[in-house]
Structures are given as C-alpha cells and as structure tokens.
Design an enzyme around this catalytic site. Sequence first.
Site, short mmCIF file in Angstrom:
data_model
loop_
_atom_site.label_atom_id
_atom_site.label_comp_id
_atom_site.label_asym_id
_atom_site.label_seq_id
_atom_site.Cartn_x
_atom_site.Cartn_y
_atom_site.Cartn_z
N THR A 53 -6.22 0.70 11.29
CA THR A 53 -6.37 1.00 9.86
C THR A 53 -6.70 -0.22 9.01
O THR A 53 -7.32 -0.10 7.96
CB THR A 53 -5.08 1.63 9.28
OG1 THR A 53 -3.99 0.78 9.60
CG2 THR A 53 -4.85 3.02 9.81
N HIS A 75 -1.19 -5.34 18.68
CA HIS A 75 -0.59 -4.92 17.41
C HIS A 75 0.13 -3.58 17.63
O HIS A 75 -0.43 -2.68 18.28
CB HIS A 75 -1.67 -4.77 16.33
CG HIS A 75 -1.10 -4.57 14.96
ND1 HIS A 75 -0.62 -3.34 14.55
CD2 HIS A 75 -0.88 -5.42 13.93
CE1 HIS A 75 -0.14 -3.46 13.31
NE2 HIS A 75 -0.30 -4.72 12.92
N HIS A 94 6.23 -6.68 7.52
CA HIS A 94 6.10 -8.09 7.90
C HIS A 94 6.39 -8.97 6.71
O HIS A 94 5.49 -9.67 6.21
CB HIS A 94 4.69 -8.35 8.43
CG HIS A 94 4.48 -7.80 9.79
ND1 HIS A 94 3.41 -7.02 10.12
CD2 HIS A 94 5.23 -7.89 10.90
CE1 HIS A 94 3.50 -6.66 11.39
NE2 HIS A 94 4.61 -7.17 11.88
N CYS A 117 -8.30 2.44 6.61
CA CYS A 117 -7.78 3.21 5.49
C CYS A 117 -8.32 2.67 4.17
O CYS A 117 -8.67 1.50 4.07
CB CYS A 117 -6.26 3.28 5.53
SG CYS A 117 -5.46 2.12 4.47
N HIS A 143 3.56 1.59 10.85
CA HIS A 143 2.64 1.41 12.00
C HIS A 143 2.74 2.53 13.02
O HIS A 143 1.86 2.68 13.85
CB HIS A 143 3.05 0.19 12.83
CG HIS A 143 2.95 -1.11 12.14
ND1 HIS A 143 1.99 -1.41 11.24
CD2 HIS A 143 3.71 -2.24 12.28
CE1 HIS A 143 2.16 -2.66 10.84
NE2 HIS A 143 3.19 -3.17 11.44
N CYS A 188 2.69 6.06 8.68
CA CYS A 188 1.72 6.37 7.64
C CYS A 188 0.84 7.55 8.09
O CYS A 188 0.38 7.58 9.25
CB CYS A 188 0.85 5.14 7.38
SG CYS A 188 -0.36 5.47 6.10
N SER A 222 1.67 -10.79 9.52
CA SER A 222 1.01 -9.59 9.03
C SER A 222 -0.48 -9.68 9.31
O SER A 222 -1.18 -10.56 8.80
CB SER A 222 1.26 -9.48 7.52
OG SER A 222 0.23 -8.75 6.91
N CYS A 231 0.87 -1.17 0.00
CA CYS A 231 0.00 0.00 0.00
C CYS A 231 0.91 1.23 0.00
O CYS A 231 2.12 1.12 0.13
CB CYS A 231 -0.88 0.00 1.24
SG CYS A 231 0.11 0.03 2.74
N GLU A 241 0.53 -1.01 15.88
CA GLU A 241 -0.23 0.20 15.50
C GLU A 241 -1.21 0.58 16.62
O GLU A 241 -1.31 1.75 16.99
CB GLU A 241 -1.02 -0.04 14.20
CG GLU A 241 -1.82 1.19 13.79
CD GLU A 241 -2.85 0.90 12.69
OE1 GLU A 241 -2.56 0.12 11.77
OE2 GLU A 241 -3.95 1.46 12.78
#
Length: 296
Positions: A179, A139, A42, A207, A89, A111, A235, A12, A141
């Site tokens: 996201t 996670h 990842h 996202c 992240h 991001c 991931s 992405c 993030e």
Amino acid sequence: MEVLVAEHAGFCFGVTKAVDTVYEQIESGNTMNIYTYGPIIHNETVVSDLEKKGVRVIENADDLQKLIAEKEKNSEGGDLQGTIVIRSHGVTKEVQKLIEETGLEIIDATCPFVKRIHKVVAEESSIGKSIIVVGSANHPEVEGIVSYVTGPVYVIDSPEKAREFNESRELEYTVVAQTTFNRKKFQETVEIFKNIGYNINIVNTICNATDERQTEAEDIASKADVMIVIGGAHSSNSRKLYEICKEKCAETYFIQTLEDLHLNLTGNVKLVGITAGASTPKNIIEEVQNYVRTNF
Ligand code: F3S
C-alpha cells in the site's frame, strides 16, 4: 522565510483507527491485559506511551506460542484473559491462527485497504494466476499479503528486480503493490513487465493516503530550499517519503523527533517544507513546525 507544512502529513486513516482502538481499550476501563501484535505503529514515542499505560507488545509468533503454552498449563484449557489488537499492516494467515488459539479477544485493526489486497491475491491465485507483489519482502504487510496466496508468488522491490525477473512467459500474472509503495516506481516496474512480454493483470493497490502524501511531498520538495521529513526509523512509508523528497531537494533531513533536528539555515533559505510519514503523531509535526518558525 516561509514554512510550508504538507496537508497530508502524519497519521493516515488506517493508522489513526489502529492507534485509537488501543487508546479506547485503555480508556474503556478494561482491566484485563491489552496486547498489540507488533508495535501498533512505527513510532517509539507512541509505543512507549502505550507501554506506560500497560499495553504489552507481542513481538512474534514465538511469543504467541508461549502464551498458548501458558494458557494450556494454567487454566486447563480455559481462555487467557485479555484483548489483542492487530495493527493496520495486518498479519499472516498463520499468525492469525495462532492469535485465535490464544483465546484472547481479537480486535482486528487491519486497514481495509490491506484486507482488500488479501482478498485480491487469494481470489486471483485461486483461479490459477501467479502473483507478483511489488514491495519489500520482509515488511509485515507484504508477509501478510504473501500468506494469502495459494499458488506461485514473487516479491519484487524495484524496477531493477523486474528487469532481472525470469519466469515462465506462458503463465498469467496478477501484480499488486504494497500500500505504501512509491507510485512512480510501481508504474516503472509494471511497464518493464509489459515490455518484456509478460501477461500481466495490474491491480494498483497503493492506497490513496500514500499517493496524496507522496505527490504533495514531491511538490513541496521541488520548491523548498530545505525539506524536513518526520518519521519512524523503521517506518517504510517514511523512508520512501524521504527518498522522494531527497530527489527533489538535496537539503532533505529525515528525523524522528525534534531532538534529531540540527538545522543550520543560511540567509538564502526562503522556503522550508515539512512532511511526515503515516505513523507520525500531530504533536511531533507541530513541535517541529513551531521550532522552525520561531528559531529561524
Ligand atoms: Fe491504510 Fe493506507 Fe494507512 S493502506 S494504514 S490508509 S497508508
């Protein structure tokens, strides 16, 4: 037999930016140490390629503390030499502070969509809202998002957990999402909160890249006889992609590279679909696609 590769498969925007940043550092002739905080993506293939090129991974806050101690011991307060890249992240506020203390040059490849969530939760909690993050608590993030909250914060990873949620109904809640969370599950989760009677303000922070990837994967999987999802074992967006495809196509394979693929296609297979998580490089998608096209 037809092979259909998703258009929204692979890197992405945020991951591309982070990976490119590290390669740019290598190519710029930077002879200093180049570090990333955690593996940049990842994907073991990419990470080991970077390692061969001298990029070192700082795994956690303890490693940062060691670097800081080293700096204090060796250089009488002088800075460590090198650059550290923060991956897409993002990191927690505490880790950000430690990174600054190392004195390394910081390149922040968090991001912008993740940064936006940091801003939303910081602002909302500063005006007294409680925050609900829909995502996986462990996670990185989500850990980062949680660290920007200054008041009460809850992490919910499924509609089932929303049903069990039992906090004050007097409070106001702002709900955000990791996201890469599954769009449908997010909507389901939010509906449950509403139905139970919580006063919630929803900020859908899933996202677009994730949304498009998941919608297209679901669409292909519902037509395909066999579906292949390529992604790193760790991931979370790839795992979610696998779950979505598996629901629509019983014959869904989750692989990291071509070596993991042990296909045994019968004559009844008319359509093979291929998609990939946000951390899967193009060349791996192409390898898998070529293999399926030429061998079956
Ligand atoms: Fe950013 Fe979305 Fe990718 S949040 S890192 S563009 S999955």
